[in-house]
Design a protein around this motif. Structure first.
Motif, PDB file in Angstrom:
ATOM      1  N   LEU A 163       0.839  -1.198   0.000  1.00  9.48           N
ATOM      2  CA  LEU A 163       0.000   0.000   0.000  1.00  9.48           C
ATOM      3  C   LEU A 163       0.874   1.248   0.000  1.00  9.48           C
ATOM      4  N   TYR A 164       0.382   2.288  -0.661  1.00 12.25           N
ATOM      5  CA  TYR A 164       1.060   3.576  -0.694  1.00 12.25           C
ATOM      6  C   TYR A 164       0.145   4.600  -0.023  1.00 12.25           C
ATOM      7  N   ALA A 165       0.679   5.290   0.957  1.00 15.77           N
ATOM      8  CA  ALA A 165      -0.126   6.239   1.731  1.00 15.77           C
ATOM      9  C   ALA A 165       0.665   7.511   1.985  1.00 15.77           C
ATOM     10  N   THR A 166      -0.077   8.563   2.295  1.00 18.27           N
ATOM     11  CA  THR A 166       0.537   9.829   2.687  1.00 18.27           C
ATOM     12  C   THR A 166      -0.181  10.351   3.922  1.00 18.27           C
ATOM     13  N   GLY A 167       0.581  10.632   4.953  1.00 21.85           N
ATOM     14  CA  GLY A 167       0.006  11.186   6.164  1.00 21.85           C
ATOM     15  C   GLY A 167       0.294  12.671   6.251  1.00 21.85           C
ATOM     16  N   ILE A 168      -0.657  13.400   6.809  1.00 16.16           N
ATOM     17  CA  ILE A 168      -0.452  14.820   7.097  1.00 16.16           C
ATOM     18  C   ILE A 168      -0.897  15.061   8.536  1.00 16.16           C
ATOM     19  N   GLY A 169      -0.036  15.669   9.308  1.00 17.99           N
ATOM     20  CA  GLY A 169      -0.335  15.904  10.719  1.00 17.99           C
ATOM     21  C   GLY A 169       0.119  17.271  11.157  1.00 17.99           C
ATOM     22  N   TYR A 211      -4.129  12.833   9.456  1.00 20.47           N
ATOM     23  CA  TYR A 211      -4.952  12.109   8.484  1.00 20.47           C
ATOM     24  C   TYR A 211      -4.030  11.314   7.576  1.00 20.47           C
ATOM     25  N   PHE A 212      -4.356  10.037   7.364  1.00 13.42           N
ATOM     26  CA  PHE A 212      -3.578   9.183   6.470  1.00 13.42           C
ATOM     27  C   PHE A 212      -4.449   8.788   5.282  1.00 13.42           C
ATOM     28  N   TYR A 213      -4.038   9.268   4.116  1.00  8.40           N
ATOM     29  CA  TYR A 213      -4.732   8.916   2.877  1.00  8.40           C
ATOM     30  C   TYR A 213      -4.005   7.739   2.234  1.00  8.40           C
ATOM     31  N   THR A 214      -4.765   6.703   1.885  1.00 10.68           N
ATOM     32  CA  THR A 214      -4.210   5.527   1.227  1.00 10.68           C
ATOM     33  C   THR A 214      -4.692   5.466  -0.214  1.00 10.68           C
ATOM     34  N   LEU A 215      -3.775   5.233  -1.135  1.00  8.30           N
ATOM     35  CA  LEU A 215      -4.120   5.142  -2.551  1.00  8.30           C
ATOM     36  C   LEU A 215      -5.109   4.003  -2.768  1.00  8.30           C
ATOM     37  N   LYS A 216      -6.249   4.315  -3.411  1.00  8.52           N
ATOM     38  CA  LYS A 216      -7.322   3.320  -3.583  1.00  8.52           C
ATOM     39  C   LYS A 216      -7.206   2.559  -4.898  1.00  8.52           C
ATOM     40  N   GLN A 217      -6.708   3.208  -5.935  1.00  7.11           N
ATOM     41  CA  GLN A 217      -6.578   2.545  -7.223  1.00  7.11           C
ATOM     42  C   GLN A 217      -5.427   3.133  -8.013  1.00  7.11           C
ATOM     43  N   ILE A 218      -4.870   2.286  -8.868  1.00  2.00           N
ATOM     44  CA  ILE A 218      -3.807   2.699  -9.780  1.00  2.00           C
ATOM     45  C   ILE A 218      -4.346   2.502 -11.188  1.00  2.00           C
ATOM     46  N   GLY A 219      -4.602   3.610 -11.869  1.00  2.00           N
ATOM     47  CA  GLY A 219      -5.267   3.524 -13.169  1.00  2.00           C
ATOM     48  C   GLY A 219      -6.699   3.042 -12.990  1.00  2.00           C
TER      49      GLY A 219
END
Length: 302
Positions: free
Chosen positions: A197-203, A218-226
């Motif tokens: 999984l690839y995610a980006t957190g912002i705090g 908040y941690f956003y996780t990539l839901k789909q690739i293409g």
């Protein structure tokens, strides 16, 4: 001729004095050195996620993290207070920049172990506008396995995480951090959830008083690739908010989150709670730091 000689002598002396003053100014700056930013965050955690902070050399941080049940569980469950999950951890500063840690969570009887290294410290110099810390960890699920559970051994349940923590302190009150993350699970709970999984957190942290602050992440996780979905829809992004209270050697963190998990493979990889449905979990972290640096203790006694 005599006048020319005297004028030349005066100019030479003046130039020498100016050069000396200029040299002294440079030496004063070198003596002062860069001013490094401190206390971007008050703990090694913002809430669930890691912060750029590391433990000082020869210091040990004993941490207890506690999560209750969902607020929407109602009166019979005392709005979640009848349930509890706990993590106990130890973190030690090998140097002022390098620290290691271990922990044990009651959920899935998980052991975690990690290392953090501060690559760059924010300072008043132009080329150091942020603090950057590298973080790497691993998680071992120690619950029993069997073919019926789709897991034949615990190695299949092993997980790994890597993060680059990038933070800046804007003045005395506000700090902001970005946390690009890669989380890998050797085997996932469902077939439609990708192993990596690839995610980006912002705090962020906003200082309210000398000893209290409001934190959120908040941690956003990539839901789909293409056109390919890489996440099981049952899993949600983790959002948490709360307060830090500093009391001497303790940091007490109170917060609300839609995740009961306290380590990355849980709150990034397996959050199922939804804020809109009341799947909110109350929790707290307690941090107590002990010093094993004799020189620090001696200085403190004086």
């Amino acid at each position: 001729m005599k006048r020319i000689f005297i004028l030349s002598l005066i100019l030479t002396v003046a130039q020498s004095l100016y050069a000396q003053d200029d040299l002294m100014s440079i030496l004063d700056k070198e003596k002062t050195g860069p001013v490094f930013t401190t206390a971007t965050f008050k703990s090694t955690r913002i809430i669930n996620g890691q912060s750029v902070e590391t433990i000082a050399k020869k210091h040990l941080d004993f941490r207890i993290s506690h999560r209750f049940g969902a607020v929407n569980s109602g009166f019979t469950n005392l709005w979640g207070l009848d349930e509890a999950r706990i993590r106990i951890g130890l973190e030690y500063g090998i140097t002022d920049r390098l620290m290691v840690g271990v922990g044990r969570s009651s959920y899935q009887k998980t052991y975690d172990y990690f290392a953090k290294y501060k690559l760059l410290r924010q300072s008043n110099r132009r080329f150091e506008p942020v603090s950057i810390t590298a973080y790497a960890g691993a998680f071992t699920n120690a619950t029993p396995t069997s073919p019926d559970m789709k897991f034949y051994n615990n190695l299949e349940r092993q997980s790994y995480v890597g993060q680059l923590l990038i933070a800046r302190k804007f003045g005395e009150r506000f700090s902001l951090q970005l946390s690009p993350t890669i989380l890998h699970r050797n085997k996932t709970e469902t077939t439609i959830d990708e192993n990596t999984l690839y995610a980006t957190g912002i705090g962020g942290r906003f200082k309210l008083t000398k000893r209290t602050s409001f934190n959120a992440e908040y941690f956003y996780t990539l839901k789909q690739i293409g056109t390919t979905y890489v996440r099981d829809p049952q899993y949600k992004d983790c959002f948490s908010m709360g307060f830090d209270i500093e009391t001497g050697g303790h940091v007490f963190q109170l917060h609300l989150s839609n995740s009961r998990g306290m380590i990355e493979n849980q709150f990034i990889g397996a959050t199922t709670g939804s804020w809109s449905k009341g799947d909110i979990f109350y929790g707290f972290n307690i941090s107590r730091v002990f010093s094993f640096d004799k020189s620090t203790r001696t200085t403190h006694k004086k």
